[in-house]
Write a protein that holds these residues in place. Sequence first.
Motif, short mmCIF file in Angstrom:
data_model
loop_
_atom_site.label_atom_id
_atom_site.label_comp_id
_atom_site.label_asym_id
_atom_site.label_seq_id
_atom_site.Cartn_x
_atom_site.Cartn_y
_atom_site.Cartn_z
N PRO A 8 0.86 -1.20 0.00
CA PRO A 8 0.00 0.00 0.00
C PRO A 8 0.89 1.24 0.00
CG PRO A 8 0.14 -0.92 2.20
CD PRO A 8 0.91 -1.85 1.30
N THR A 9 0.35 2.35 -0.45
CA THR A 9 1.19 3.54 -0.57
C THR A 9 0.94 4.57 0.53
OG1 THR A 9 -0.45 4.38 -2.11
CG2 THR A 9 1.51 3.37 -3.07
N GLY A 10 -0.23 4.53 1.12
CA GLY A 10 -0.59 5.63 2.04
C GLY A 10 -0.26 5.41 3.50
N ILE A 11 0.35 4.27 3.85
CA ILE A 11 0.62 4.04 5.28
C ILE A 11 2.11 3.79 5.51
CG2 ILE A 11 -1.68 3.14 5.72
CD1 ILE A 11 -0.52 0.34 5.78
#
Lengths: 221, 294
Positions: A8-11
């Motif tokens: 994932p990119t947002g965490i």
Amino acid sequence: MPEGDCLPTGITASEFLTHMAQVSGLPPAHAKTRAADILRHVGLDEERYRSIGEYSSGMKQRVKLAQALAHDPVIVLLDEPTVGLDPGGREEMLELIRRTGREFGISIIVSTHLMGDVESTCERIIVLDEGRVKEAGDVSMYTKETQNIFIDVDDKRSELVTALLSRGIEATVEGSSIAVVLENEVQSDGIRDAIVEVDAQLRRMGPRRQQLADIFRDDQK
Amino acid sequence: MTESAGELFDLGYKRYEGPREGRMRARKAVFTNGVRTTLGLGRSSSAKVLPIIFFVAVMAPAVVLALVASQASALDLPGHSDYYQSVSIMLLLFSAIIAPELLCPDRRTGVIGLYLVRPLTVTDYLAGRWLAFFSITLLLVYSGQVILLFGLTLSAESPGEYLQDNWLDIPRFFGAGFLIALFTTTLSLAISAFTTRKAYAAAFVIGIFIISSAVAGILTGCEEHNDGAGGGVGQCEPLTGDFAKWFGLIDVRGVTIHMSDLIFDVKSTPEGSGRIAVLHNIIPISTYEACLAG
């Protein structure tokens, strides 16, 4: 550890690993400790609170390996672990894989097309051809010294081949080297004499080790 | 001379020897992660903005109504039965915009592959995500009603009497909120499951609300050129005649209002849900349930 994108990119890496450890069955408190430990072992201790989207390719590969180790598995499967990495990143990743097997005591199966990666990290190899086992055994079995001598000269390569053939020594040009099949000790003197005769500038001469890639080359012949 | 109290730490790799809780822990982890994703927790501050806006927007009418009630208790103010109508658009927007966040990125970035190699089935994953979003939606729909209940009760001359007279509103708003959350959650997540792009999923959900509402409006509405005398109330005939009440069922936007009307036993405006009200209650309820099950 899949070959393609799976992060994932947002965490942050810390949040992601804690979550993945829980999905693997670890209780939340243990998962958090375990995530911090693993990120330190893969060299992302300082970066663990940064968003994964900001990571370089090498760091992302480390996170992918870390998530596979988060729950302390007995065995991990790595699919093309060095794909997309620059030479420096590739070497670091291979060292990490070696450490995982050697120090962490986790068995590793690497699936790769890069024979160099296998030679430098693996102990055993299974070569599959269209789903069937083609070769299997210790890597050392496929990388032992051969009876072939490789001769690197700066000039007069074709003259040297002619001189070797005239002495009854089987010689062929392979890339920038001359490959000689040594049949007996006496032929070593013949090689020396041929080099002196054509007055070639010798750069290197020595026995050649087999390479894993030869398994495929032999198949193509 | 004091003795130094030094400690040695082994920073080498340690095998994990703690408990392993298996599939149930995995399910809980997916649920917890879904809740955190919905609320933007553990993510950048920009991820928290939308959930905050929606919570404020949904609670604002309840706070305003509660405040007004405290100042002018004699007025006939809208109550629990009207609250879901006033926030229905916000609830639908919330589900349309936030729900895709739970399913689309996992497939787009390939994280779903990491879930499915662990002790987790596709059903576990979907159930965990659904339950997470359903819980937050439920929290959203109930918070406003609870604030409103407090406001109306405390502003009444006799709070005890107010509760005695209106106690039925409490199970009603819990029931209606449950059904509304069930509907919006399921619809938006079901649509999100068809694409890996959040924007497409959100646009599609909003599109369904708008288009279904417009189509239902046309099919259940009055003909403009009816008799050339204009369509006054009570004179116009719906385009689809007796079938108008059935076509009202396709208005997705009106479902939340109609569910609220059914539970609170009130009649809404004559369009959309009002038209459906002609049908026996069992018909719209079974239709919505069938859609949700599908």
